[in-house]
Design a protein around this motif. Structure first.
Motif, PDB file in Angstrom:
ATOM      1  N   MET A 132      -8.682   5.390  15.073  1.00  0.00           N
ATOM      2  CA  MET A 132      -7.230   5.274  15.137  1.00  0.00           C
ATOM      3  C   MET A 132      -6.564   6.506  14.537  1.00  0.00           C
ATOM      4  SD  MET A 132      -4.790   2.250  13.621  1.00  0.00           S
ATOM      5  CE  MET A 132      -5.492   1.072  14.774  1.00  0.00           C
ATOM      6  N   VAL A 133      -7.158   7.038  13.432  1.00  0.00           N
ATOM      7  CA  VAL A 133      -6.581   8.230  12.814  1.00  0.00           C
ATOM      8  C   VAL A 133      -6.639   9.406  13.756  1.00  0.00           C
ATOM      9  CG1 VAL A 133      -6.808   9.834  10.902  1.00  0.00           C
ATOM     10  CG2 VAL A 133      -7.154   7.389  10.523  1.00  0.00           C
ATOM     11  N   GLY A 134      -7.793   9.517  14.494  1.00  0.00           N
ATOM     12  CA  GLY A 134      -7.913  10.619  15.440  1.00  0.00           C
ATOM     13  C   GLY A 134      -6.900  10.523  16.553  1.00  0.00           C
ATOM     14  N   GLN A 135      -6.589   9.266  16.995  1.00  0.00           N
ATOM     15  CA  GLN A 135      -5.603   9.094  18.046  1.00  0.00           C
ATOM     16  C   GLN A 135      -4.196   9.407  17.552  1.00  0.00           C
ATOM     17  OE1 GLN A 135      -6.150   5.094  19.393  1.00  0.00           O
ATOM     18  NE2 GLN A 135      -8.152   5.513  20.361  1.00  0.00           N
ATOM     19  N   VAL A 136      -3.925   9.095  16.288  1.00  0.00           N
ATOM     20  CA  VAL A 136      -2.588   9.347  15.752  1.00  0.00           C
ATOM     21  C   VAL A 136      -2.329  10.840  15.629  1.00  0.00           C
ATOM     22  CG1 VAL A 136      -1.126   9.052  13.729  1.00  0.00           C
ATOM     23  CG2 VAL A 136      -2.505   7.141  14.566  1.00  0.00           C
ATOM     24  N   LEU A 137      -3.362  11.613  15.234  1.00  0.00           N
ATOM     25  CA  LEU A 137      -3.179  13.046  14.995  1.00  0.00           C
ATOM     26  C   LEU A 137      -3.551  13.866  16.219  1.00  0.00           C
ATOM     27  CD1 LEU A 137      -4.619  13.298  11.367  1.00  0.00           C
ATOM     28  CD2 LEU A 137      -2.239  13.034  12.085  1.00  0.00           C
ATOM     29  N   ARG A 161      -1.240  15.368  18.246  1.00  0.00           N
ATOM     30  CA  ARG A 161      -0.307  16.475  18.414  1.00  0.00           C
ATOM     31  C   ARG A 161      -0.632  17.593  17.437  1.00  0.00           C
ATOM     32  NH1 ARG A 161       5.276  12.858  18.624  1.00  0.00           N
ATOM     33  NH2 ARG A 161       4.669  11.549  20.427  1.00  0.00           N
ATOM     34  N   PRO A 162      -0.481  18.853  17.858  1.00  0.00           N
ATOM     35  CA  PRO A 162      -0.832  19.991  16.981  1.00  0.00           C
ATOM     36  C   PRO A 162      -0.028  20.022  15.692  1.00  0.00           C
ATOM     37  CG  PRO A 162      -0.650  20.688  19.262  1.00  0.00           C
ATOM     38  CD  PRO A 162      -0.154  19.279  19.219  1.00  0.00           C
ATOM     39  N   TRP A 163       1.258  19.699  15.766  1.00  0.00           N
ATOM     40  CA  TRP A 163       2.067  19.771  14.551  1.00  0.00           C
ATOM     41  C   TRP A 163       1.674  18.680  13.556  1.00  0.00           C
ATOM     42  CZ3 TRP A 163       5.137  15.770  12.894  1.00  0.00           C
ATOM     43  CH2 TRP A 163       5.427  14.760  13.807  1.00  0.00           C
ATOM     44  N   GLU A 164       1.175  17.542  14.088  1.00  0.00           N
ATOM     45  CA  GLU A 164       0.720  16.494  13.180  1.00  0.00           C
ATOM     46  C   GLU A 164      -0.550  16.913  12.465  1.00  0.00           C
ATOM     47  OE1 GLU A 164       0.324  13.204  15.806  1.00  0.00           O
ATOM     48  OE2 GLU A 164       2.401  12.511  15.513  1.00  0.00           O
ATOM     49  N   LYS A 165      -1.478  17.550  13.188  1.00  0.00           N
ATOM     50  CA  LYS A 165      -2.696  18.041  12.553  1.00  0.00           C
ATOM     51  C   LYS A 165      -2.385  19.109  11.519  1.00  0.00           C
ATOM     52  CE  LYS A 165      -5.846  17.135  16.411  1.00  0.00           C
ATOM     53  NZ  LYS A 165      -6.829  17.723  17.349  1.00  0.00           N
ATOM     54  N   ALA A 166      -1.466  20.020  11.883  1.00  0.00           N
ATOM     55  CA  ALA A 166      -1.098  21.086  10.946  1.00  0.00           C
ATOM     56  C   ALA A 166      -0.473  20.511   9.680  1.00  0.00           C
ATOM     57  CB  ALA A 166      -0.131  22.060  11.624  1.00  0.00           C
ATOM     58  N   LEU A 167       0.360  19.485   9.867  1.00  0.00           N
ATOM     59  CA  LEU A 167       0.993  18.852   8.709  1.00  0.00           C
ATOM     60  C   LEU A 167      -0.042  18.153   7.830  1.00  0.00           C
ATOM     61  CD1 LEU A 167       3.719  18.293   7.357  1.00  0.00           C
ATOM     62  CD2 LEU A 167       3.865  16.170   8.689  1.00  0.00           C
ATOM     63  N   ALA A 168      -1.032  17.516   8.453  1.00  0.00           N
ATOM     64  CA  ALA A 168      -2.091  16.840   7.691  1.00  0.00           C
ATOM     65  C   ALA A 168      -2.922  17.846   6.914  1.00  0.00           C
ATOM     66  CB  ALA A 168      -2.966  16.022   8.637  1.00  0.00           C
ATOM     67  N   TYR A 169      -3.304  18.948   7.569  1.00  0.00           N
ATOM     68  CA  TYR A 169      -4.089  19.983   6.887  1.00  0.00           C
ATOM     69  C   TYR A 169      -3.295  20.619   5.753  1.00  0.00           C
ATOM     70  CZ  TYR A 169      -7.658  19.762  10.528  1.00  0.00           C
ATOM     71  OH  TYR A 169      -8.657  19.349  11.370  1.00  0.00           O
ATOM     72  N   LEU A 170      -2.003  20.803   5.973  1.00  0.00           N
ATOM     73  CA  LEU A 170      -1.166  21.376   4.930  1.00  0.00           C
ATOM     74  C   LEU A 170      -1.088  20.449   3.722  1.00  0.00           C
ATOM     75  CD1 LEU A 170       0.754  23.660   4.080  1.00  0.00           C
ATOM     76  CD2 LEU A 170       2.627  22.374   5.165  1.00  0.00           C
TER      77      LEU A 170
END
Length: 279
Positions: A1-6, A8-17
């Motif tokens: 589910m987490v992989g499906q939520v993230l 979008r690129p901006w969501e991944k970037a925000l998570a990594y940040l």
């Protein structure tokens, strides 16, 4: 589910940040300690503070090793920790296998009593342990830091749970082929138990390396003290030299950090496997 939520690129970037920022907050005290250990005594207390030194003061480490003597105490800690970890692994493997696979009268009762020792506070054991060390003539000896800690109920429980998760078919097939109990243990169980043993060794290393109360009670000679005692002596003698205290703390912490990083994979595997062993 987490992989499906993230997705979008901006969501991944925000998570990594967010994760990078959280990691930086956690590691910053260690970075500041190492940086302070390389400063002069005036730079450490400078206002406003600066993170990195203007000139690296590598001599702080040489000075702190010579004045306590932290170098000898570091060697003592390595010896004590290595022998305690070795004792933990050997005794826990043998006891864990016996409680998991061997049938003998009173096995479960003995195992329950052994686990019950985990609930006894160490403060209750200090006086009888000191009397025993006095009887054996081990007071102010490194032996007193090693022999009483060669056995661990936690390690026995961890290895027992792991061995119980191994299918009995493997053991029965080996016994039918003529293997002895020792052969089954060393040829089948030990290769499979490497993650659990690595986990136990990691815990044993951290426990023995950071031990303070018992060495403080039983050891008094500076040449036989361990690193935790050396840091206390260093702080008492050079309370105003924060740079030296930081250098000593760095020397004490680096081995534990390296051991954890090297054994991290086995540590995680051991925890996951031990958690599933009781199913």
């Amino acid at each position: 589910m987490v992989g499906q939520v993230l997705q979008r690129p901006w969501e991944k970037a925000l998570a990594y940040l967010f994760l990078s920022f959280s990691g930086l907050i956690m590691v910053f005290p260690f970075i500041y300690m190492v940086a302070s250990s390389l400063k002069t005594s005036s730079e450490v207390v400078q206002v406003p503070p600066q993170l990195f030194p203007s000139v690296l003061q590598l001599g702080n480490y040489i000075e702190v090793v010579n004045i306590v003597p932290l170098g000898t105490q570091l060697v003592n800690t390595v010896i004590v920790t290595a022998l305690v970890v070795l004792g933990w692994v050997i005794t826990s493997v043998l006891a864990g296998y016996a409680f998991a696979r061997l049938e003998f009268p009173g096995r479960d009762l003995l195992f329950g009593a052994y686990l019950g020792t985990l609930m006894v506070p160490f403060a209750v054991l200090i006086v009888p342990m000191y009397r025993i060390m006095l009887l054996f003539g081990w007071v102010d000896q490194l032996t007193a830091l090693i022999v009483p800690w060669l056995f661990t109920a936690y390690g026995t429980f961890l290895l027992r749970q792991f061995f119980m998760s191994i299918p009995k078919d493997l053991e029965e097939a080996a016994l039918m082929d003529g293997a002895s109990r020792w052969g089954v243990l060393f040829r089948i169980f030990l290769p499979l138990a490497r993650p659990a043993m690595a986990t136990l060794a990691t815990f044993g290393f951290l426990y023995a390396w950071n031990s303070f109360l018992w060495p403080l009670i039983i050891i008094s000679s500076p040449s036989k003290k361990v690193i935790t005692q050396g840091l206390v002596d260093l702080q008492a003698l050079y309370a105003v030299r924060v740079d030296l205290i930081m250098a000593g703390s760095t020397l004490a912490i680096l081995p534990t950090l390296l051991i954890f990083l090297l054994a991290q994979r086995y540590f995680i595997e051991g925890i996951a496997t031990a958690g599933l062993a009781g199913r």
